[in-house]
Design an enzyme around this catalytic site. Sequence first.
Site, PDB file in Angstrom:
ATOM      1  N   HIS A 116       0.819  -1.221   0.000  1.00 58.85           N
ATOM      2  CA  HIS A 116       0.000   0.000   0.000  1.00 58.85           C
ATOM      3  C   HIS A 116       0.854   1.273   0.000  1.00 58.85           C
ATOM      4  O   HIS A 116       0.302   2.368  -0.049  1.00 58.85           O
ATOM      5  CB  HIS A 116      -0.944   0.025   1.207  1.00 58.85           C
ATOM      6  N   ASP A 153      -2.116 -11.162  -1.847  1.00 60.40           N
ATOM      7  CA  ASP A 153      -2.655 -10.682  -0.566  1.00 60.40           C
ATOM      8  C   ASP A 153      -4.147 -10.379  -0.783  1.00 60.40           C
ATOM      9  O   ASP A 153      -4.558 -10.074  -1.907  1.00 60.40           O
ATOM     10  CB  ASP A 153      -1.897  -9.406  -0.178  1.00 60.40           C
ATOM     11  N   HIS A 155      -5.743  -7.887   0.123  1.00 62.27           N
ATOM     12  CA  HIS A 155      -5.926  -6.458  -0.170  1.00 62.27           C
ATOM     13  C   HIS A 155      -5.241  -6.113  -1.492  1.00 62.27           C
ATOM     14  O   HIS A 155      -4.176  -6.641  -1.782  1.00 62.27           O
ATOM     15  CB  HIS A 155      -5.332  -5.627   0.970  1.00 62.27           C
ATOM     16  N   ASP A 230      -3.756 -13.493   4.322  1.00 59.78           N
ATOM     17  CA  ASP A 230      -5.057 -12.950   4.729  1.00 59.78           C
ATOM     18  C   ASP A 230      -6.267 -13.295   3.848  1.00 59.78           C
ATOM     19  O   ASP A 230      -7.385 -12.924   4.216  1.00 59.78           O
ATOM     20  CB  ASP A 230      -4.958 -11.440   5.016  1.00 59.78           C
TER      21      ASP A 230
HETATM   22 ZN   LIG Z   1      -3.346  -7.697   3.269  1.00 52.62          ZN
END
Ligand SMILES: [Zn+2]
Length: 297
Positions: A116, A153, A155, A230
């Site tokens: 991120h 991931d 995200h 995750d």
């Molecule tokens: Zn993540």
Amino acid sequence: MRIFYADQFVLPLPAGHRFPMPKYSALRERVAAVAADRMRVADAASDADLLRVHDAAYVRQVVDGALDAQAMRRIGFPWSQAMVERSRRSAGATIAACRSALESGCGVNLAGGTHHAHAGFGEGFCVFNDAAIAARAMQAEGRAGRVLVLDLDVHQGDGTAAIFAGDDSVFTCSMHGRANFPFRKSASDLDIELDDGTADAPYLAALRVALPRALDRAHPDLVIYLAGADPFEGDRLGRLKVSKRGLAQRDGLVLDLCRHAGIGVAVTMAGGYARRIEDCVDIHFTTVQTAAQMLAR
Ligand SMILES: [Zn+2]
């Protein structure tokens, strides 16, 4: 295959902070029990490494502790000298894992995956973007021309996608939960968005379609794989329902394809916020074990 770790550079966090700091030392201990001879501490990423990806003003502010309160809230950690060192070490470990991947077929960072982080700001527990820094370092060292960043991931890898937007030499592929953070996503070269509750069979089916497409379009000399823990059904933040067995199959699919294509792969751990920290450690450990079994030389 070398395995790099940085958990001794602890990030001081207030009590109750949801970032799972203890998972890194637990994972390192578990890996050391079976592969201590392969483990190394990597050098910290240098300013030159960081500046190939991040804006000079941002790097200066991170290093000097001069980011304002809003920028620090966006990162989600309190500033400390240790936070800076930890972030540099984690990026350095991905650089080292990439060198190992290009020399031996595989390298592992027991941390990393801070996807991120954008060029000019950090976000969501990510200060510097280790995969982007490592990709640029391999190009600068003349070790790799084309790189695929394969982000599994839960995200989306928004920082990586934004950093390499318009750059044909680095192909970004992200397969993630549609409804998961970040809510405003950047366009990767290939995004696969999964619905809430996606379980093993549809998850693996989507991956079987995406992987050859990504490799075909990327033509990479190196793959940097973010093996997030995750997408796991027991994750507190992820919205998917993939089992441990499904995640092990995921790792097998990725690593097997890279092996068959003869492309070196650097594996980073990325996120994992399971209610039971042992579950994260199990998932990450299985990733490392799968890499060692399939690719270790
Ligand atoms: Zn993540």
